[in-house]
Design a protein around this motif. Structure first.
Motif, PDB file in Angstrom:
ATOM      1  N   SER A  84      35.262  26.630  34.267  1.00 21.69           N
ATOM      2  CA  SER A  84      35.336  27.716  35.251  1.00 21.69           C
ATOM      3  C   SER A  84      35.306  29.067  34.543  1.00 21.69           C
ATOM      4  CB  SER A  84      36.614  27.599  36.081  1.00 21.69           C
ATOM      5  OG  SER A  84      37.758  27.675  35.260  1.00 21.69           O
ATOM      6  N   THR A  85      34.629  30.021  35.166  1.00 24.69           N
ATOM      7  CA  THR A  85      34.477  31.356  34.601  1.00 24.69           C
ATOM      8  C   THR A  85      34.921  32.399  35.622  1.00 24.69           C
ATOM      9  OG1 THR A  85      32.549  30.583  33.362  1.00 24.69           O
ATOM     10  CG2 THR A  85      32.854  32.957  33.533  1.00 24.69           C
ATOM     11  N   LYS A  86      35.729  33.343  35.187  1.00 22.96           N
ATOM     12  CA  LYS A  86      36.134  34.428  36.064  1.00 22.96           C
ATOM     13  C   LYS A  86      34.971  35.400  36.213  1.00 22.96           C
ATOM     14  CE  LYS A  86      41.078  34.334  34.984  1.00 22.96           C
ATOM     15  NZ  LYS A  86      42.228  35.118  34.457  1.00 22.96           N
ATOM     16  N   THR A  87      34.520  35.586  37.426  1.00 22.26           N
ATOM     17  CA  THR A  87      33.401  36.483  37.671  1.00 22.26           C
ATOM     18  C   THR A  87      33.625  37.229  38.977  1.00 22.26           C
ATOM     19  OG1 THR A  87      30.984  36.594  37.855  1.00 22.26           O
ATOM     20  CG2 THR A  87      32.058  34.712  38.866  1.00 22.26           C
ATOM     21  N   SER A  88      32.989  38.353  39.104  1.00 24.00           N
ATOM     22  CA  SER A  88      33.168  39.170  40.296  1.00 24.00           C
ATOM     23  C   SER A  88      32.482  38.530  41.497  1.00 24.00           C
ATOM     24  CB  SER A  88      32.592  40.569  40.042  1.00 24.00           C
ATOM     25  OG  SER A  88      32.816  41.410  41.138  1.00 24.00           O
ATOM     26  N   ASP A  89      32.886  38.928  42.695  1.00 23.10           N
ATOM     27  CA  ASP A  89      32.253  38.411  43.906  1.00 23.10           C
ATOM     28  C   ASP A  89      31.635  39.557  44.700  1.00 23.10           C
ATOM     29  OD1 ASP A  89      34.478  39.634  44.930  1.00 23.10           O
ATOM     30  OD2 ASP A  89      34.884  38.087  46.406  1.00 23.10           O
ATOM     31  N   MET A  90      31.002  39.204  45.809  1.00 19.41           N
ATOM     32  CA  MET A  90      30.262  40.168  46.602  1.00 19.41           C
ATOM     33  C   MET A  90      31.172  41.266  47.160  1.00 19.41           C
ATOM     34  SD  MET A  90      27.132  40.710  47.484  1.00 19.41           S
ATOM     35  CE  MET A  90      26.448  39.073  47.243  1.00 19.41           C
ATOM     36  N   VAL A  91      32.377  40.878  47.577  1.00 22.37           N
ATOM     37  CA  VAL A  91      33.285  41.856  48.185  1.00 22.37           C
ATOM     38  C   VAL A  91      33.711  42.901  47.162  1.00 22.37           C
ATOM     39  CG1 VAL A  91      35.486  42.161  49.363  1.00 22.37           C
ATOM     40  CG2 VAL A  91      34.087  40.159  49.859  1.00 22.37           C
ATOM     41  N   THR A  92      34.037  42.448  45.941  1.00 20.27           N
ATOM     42  CA  THR A  92      34.427  43.386  44.889  1.00 20.27           C
ATOM     43  C   THR A  92      33.322  44.392  44.618  1.00 20.27           C
ATOM     44  OG1 THR A  92      35.825  41.680  43.879  1.00 20.27           O
ATOM     45  CG2 THR A  92      35.257  43.577  42.522  1.00 20.27           C
ATOM     46  N   ALA A  93      32.079  43.908  44.575  1.00 24.31           N
ATOM     47  CA  ALA A  93      30.949  44.811  44.338  1.00 24.31           C
ATOM     48  C   ALA A  93      30.819  45.832  45.463  1.00 24.31           C
ATOM     49  CB  ALA A  93      29.662  44.001  44.198  1.00 24.31           C
ATOM     50  N   LYS A  94      30.995  45.408  46.719  1.00 28.82           N
ATOM     51  CA  LYS A  94      30.864  46.343  47.843  1.00 28.82           C
ATOM     52  C   LYS A  94      31.985  47.371  47.842  1.00 28.82           C
ATOM     53  CE  LYS A  94      28.191  43.290  50.838  1.00 28.82           C
ATOM     54  NZ  LYS A  94      28.136  42.539  52.124  1.00 28.82           N
ATOM     55  N   ILE A  95      33.186  46.958  47.437  1.00 23.42           N
ATOM     56  CA  ILE A  95      34.282  47.925  47.306  1.00 23.42           C
ATOM     57  C   ILE A  95      33.959  48.933  46.215  1.00 23.42           C
ATOM     58  CG2 ILE A  95      36.694  48.172  46.590  1.00 23.42           C
ATOM     59  CD1 ILE A  95      37.283  45.543  48.001  1.00 23.42           C
ATOM     60  N   LEU A  96      33.365  48.456  45.127  1.00 18.94           N
ATOM     61  CA  LEU A  96      32.987  49.352  44.031  1.00 18.94           C
ATOM     62  C   LEU A  96      31.961  50.380  44.510  1.00 18.94           C
ATOM     63  CD1 LEU A  96      33.426  49.754  40.913  1.00 18.94           C
ATOM     64  CD2 LEU A  96      31.311  48.460  40.612  1.00 18.94           C
ATOM     65  N   PHE A  97      30.985  49.955  45.313  1.00 19.41           N
ATOM     66  CA  PHE A  97      29.979  50.890  45.834  1.00 19.41           C
ATOM     67  C   PHE A  97      30.644  51.978  46.675  1.00 19.41           C
ATOM     68  CE2 PHE A  97      26.924  47.022  45.927  1.00 19.41           C
ATOM     69  CZ  PHE A  97      26.754  47.114  44.562  1.00 19.41           C
ATOM     70  N   ASN A  98      31.585  51.568  47.530  1.00 20.67           N
ATOM     71  CA  ASN A  98      32.302  52.549  48.350  1.00 20.67           C
ATOM     72  C   ASN A  98      33.112  53.508  47.490  1.00 20.67           C
ATOM     73  OD1 ASN A  98      32.470  52.010  51.596  1.00 20.67           O
ATOM     74  ND2 ASN A  98      31.947  50.146  50.488  1.00 20.67           N
ATOM     75  N   SER A  99      33.705  52.987  46.431  1.00 25.68           N
ATOM     76  CA  SER A  99      34.512  53.820  45.540  1.00 25.68           C
ATOM     77  C   SER A  99      33.662  54.886  44.855  1.00 25.68           C
ATOM     78  CB  SER A  99      35.206  52.940  44.503  1.00 25.68           C
ATOM     79  OG  SER A  99      35.933  53.704  43.574  1.00 25.68           O
ATOM     80  N   ILE A 100      32.439  54.526  44.510  1.00 27.82           N
ATOM     81  CA  ILE A 100      31.536  55.496  43.869  1.00 27.82           C
ATOM     82  C   ILE A 100      31.239  56.649  44.815  1.00 27.82           C
ATOM     83  CG2 ILE A 100      29.178  55.796  42.993  1.00 27.82           C
ATOM     84  CD1 ILE A 100      29.398  52.862  41.980  1.00 27.82           C
ATOM     85  N   LEU A 101      30.962  56.321  46.090  1.00 27.61           N
ATOM     86  CA  LEU A 101      30.659  57.367  47.068  1.00 27.61           C
ATOM     87  C   LEU A 101      31.860  58.267  47.317  1.00 27.61           C
ATOM     88  CD1 LEU A 101      28.699  55.224  49.676  1.00 27.61           C
ATOM     89  CD2 LEU A 101      27.721  56.758  47.963  1.00 27.61           C
ATOM     90  N   SER A 102      33.056  57.726  47.174  1.00 30.77           N
ATOM     91  CA  SER A 102      34.272  58.469  47.496  1.00 30.77           C
ATOM     92  C   SER A 102      34.890  59.163  46.293  1.00 30.77           C
ATOM     93  CB  SER A 102      35.299  57.509  48.125  1.00 30.77           C
ATOM     94  OG  SER A 102      34.769  56.906  49.288  1.00 30.77           O
ATOM     95  N   THR A 103      34.267  59.071  45.129  1.00 30.12           N
ATOM     96  CA  THR A 103      34.776  59.702  43.907  1.00 30.12           C
ATOM     97  C   THR A 103      33.833  60.819  43.495  1.00 30.12           C
ATOM     98  OG1 THR A 103      35.761  57.603  43.184  1.00 30.12           O
ATOM     99  CG2 THR A 103      35.470  59.330  41.514  1.00 30.12           C
TER     100      THR A 103
END
Length: 512
Positions: free
Chosen positions: A129-148
């Motif tokens: 098993s490998t720890k990897t990001s998921d779709m929701v984390t990526a979408k939160i990151l996109f929102n964070s970019i717009l809000s920073t």
């Protein structure tokens, strides 16, 4: 990946799941037969008018994995070492070879051949098993970019990430001699090693398809990042932040989705990877991430997410014709019973069962459309959840529903999600659909987006794009619509806890 999708929790058998996964990961890795214009695999391409060129690409791939192939591959990676059959330990078995081909017109060699390992027959005793990001984390990151203020997005890709990492024990593979060109047989003197029309090789470094390849490669990468000050969240897999620099990124296998303020800070991450001898490809415009096309408008603080061409390729793969009439809903509607005091379940499905080919087609459609629905077109999730719940015991009525969904996809092939700058306040709406599924079950639904404080008391007419959609069939048979709505509220609250954790990750100071 962590499951935020809320689709029906029906788990296919291992062999079926492997087939669905291969459909997703290799759907773009398909070549067009130059003579027929249809998708083809290596054996058919070898017999085509371009057969000699495909054979040469195969020679180069073998040389890259072994000890080279002059003049294009002067030095191999020594991933494969050809051996006699009796050199394989008695307690081990050799897995099979899978050859993946692809048209890459933008590359110096447009005919891509890759040797991959049949991972479902590798009995690896360790953790894969490998720890990897998921779709929701990526979408939160996109929102964070717009809000920073001043933040931007870039993509980083590590070439051959799965390859060339040393393994703690070798694996073994059997290779049909008919797929090995005569030039390779002569170069490596393989004819004495032939056993029952196969040759065998020892795998000493990671290859595509090995179940442990991702874990080994990730375990090699994370300490390099940590030493440079990039630490992974203890609670959100694949989410990294730097100790002091304004840099955060979501890591999905070998794809970095990077939020940064100041190009010099992002360059620090790029330099860190290059210093560790990774082959780094950068996308400073941030045009894509994990197959999703991104269109940024930093002035107006918006980003549009889409996957152009995905549905078109899927329809071609399933040979689904263009519908004669447009279909504007992903599933048929239930005719209301006006005046009825009691809501009843739908009549049981008594249509004939599908044969094996029909079941396989149904599973392929679900597997192919599910990623697109989770990522972009959430309107498909209800129909896909219903199909997934019935895919192992599908009927002609199920196939009709599958055809209806494909007609909808053909009518609306290119959906788009838009995120806009908001206050990053998590807002969730919950509801339920009572007795709308088979066996008197109900469906829970939830819509999650990042909005403003006022959205809670005064829901906007145009909410922000969703970061997550809950659409799941509740296993319990509920006695009333009220009970269904309470159950849906529980499901929604459960997902809210995980989303809040992603929105407020704890700090990760370097360990002593």
């Amino acid at each position: 990946l962590p499951n935020f999708s809320g689709s029906a929790q029906t788990k296919p058998k291992k062999k079926q799941l492997t087939s669905i996964q291969c459909t997703f990961f290799h759907q773009c890795l398909a070549a067009i037969h130059p003579d027929t214009g249809k998708l083809a695999e290596y054996p058919a391409l070898l017999k085509s008018s371009d057969g000699k060129l495909w054979e040469e690409s195969n020679c180069e791939e073998i040389g890259r994995l072994a000890d080279g192939y002059l003049p294009n591959i002067p030095k191999g990676t020594k991933t494969l070492h050809f051996i006699c059959f009796n050199k394989i330990p008695k307690d081990r078995k050799a897995t099979y070879l899978r050859i993946v081909v692809a048209d890459r017109p933008m590359k110096s060699n447009p005919r891509r051949v890759r040797w991959t390992v049949g991972g479902d027959q590798v009995e690896y005793p360790g953790d894969v098993s490998t720890k990897t990001s998921d779709m929701v984390t990526a979408k939160i990151l996109f929102n964070s970019i717009l809000s920073t203020d001043g933040a931007k997005f870039m993509g980083i890709d590590l070439k051959d990430f799965y390859l060339n990492a040393d393994m703690d024990r070798p694996e073994y593979i059997r290779i049909p001699i008919k797929v090995v060109p005569q030039r390779i047989r002569d170069l490596y003197q393989l004819d004495p090693l032939i056993q029952n029309e196969h040759i065998y090789a020892e795998i000493n470094k990671t290859m595509y398809g090995l179940p442990q390849a991702g874990k080994i490669s990730n375990d090699k990468l994370v300490p390099i990042l940590s030493k440079a000050g990039y630490h992974q969240s203890k609670h959100i897999p694949g989410l990294f932040k730097h100790e002091t620099r304004p840099v955060a990124f979501a890591l999905v296998v070998d794809d970095f989705g990077v939020k940064y303020v100041g190009k010099e800070n992002a360059q620090h991450l790029v330099d860190t990877l290059k210093a560790a001898d990774y082959k780094v490809t950068t996308d400073w415009d941030g045009t894509s991430f994990c197959g999703i096309k991104l269109k940024w408008d930093y002035d107006n603080k918006t980003v549009d997410l889409s996957m152009p061409g995905y549905i078109e390729k899927a329809l071609q793969r399933f040979m689904h014709p263009t519908p004669t009439r447009p279909t504007h809903a992903p599933h048929t509607w239930l005719k209301p019973q006006y005046g009825a005091k009691t809501q009843l379940t739908a009549d049981p499905d008594n249509t004939p069962l599908l044969d094996k080919s029909g079941i396989k087609h149904l599973q392929s459609v679900v597997g192919t459309l599910l990623f697109y629905a989770r990522a972009i077109d959430n309107t498909m999730l209800v129909a896909l959840g219903t199909l997934a719940a019935a895919q192992t015991k599908g009927t002609e009525a199920t196939m009709d529903a599958c055809t209806h969904l494909l007609n909808y996809a053909a009518t609306h092939p290119d959906a788009t999600i838009r995120f806009t700058k908001r206050d990053m306040i998590l807002v969730g709406h919950s509801d339920a659909s009572y007795l709308s599924e088979s066996e008197a079950r109900s469906r829970a639904g939830g819509y999650f987006y990042l909005g403003s404080n006022k959205d809670i008391t005064n829901p906007p007419s145009n909410p922000n794009g969703p970061i997550h959609i809950l659409s799941t069939i509740m296993n319990q048979v509920l006695a009333s619509a009220t009970e269904a709505e309470v159950g849906a509220l529980f499901y929604t609250a459960h997902d809210t806890c995980t989303l809040r954790m992603a929105l407020t990750p704890p700090s990760n100071p370097p360990s002593n």
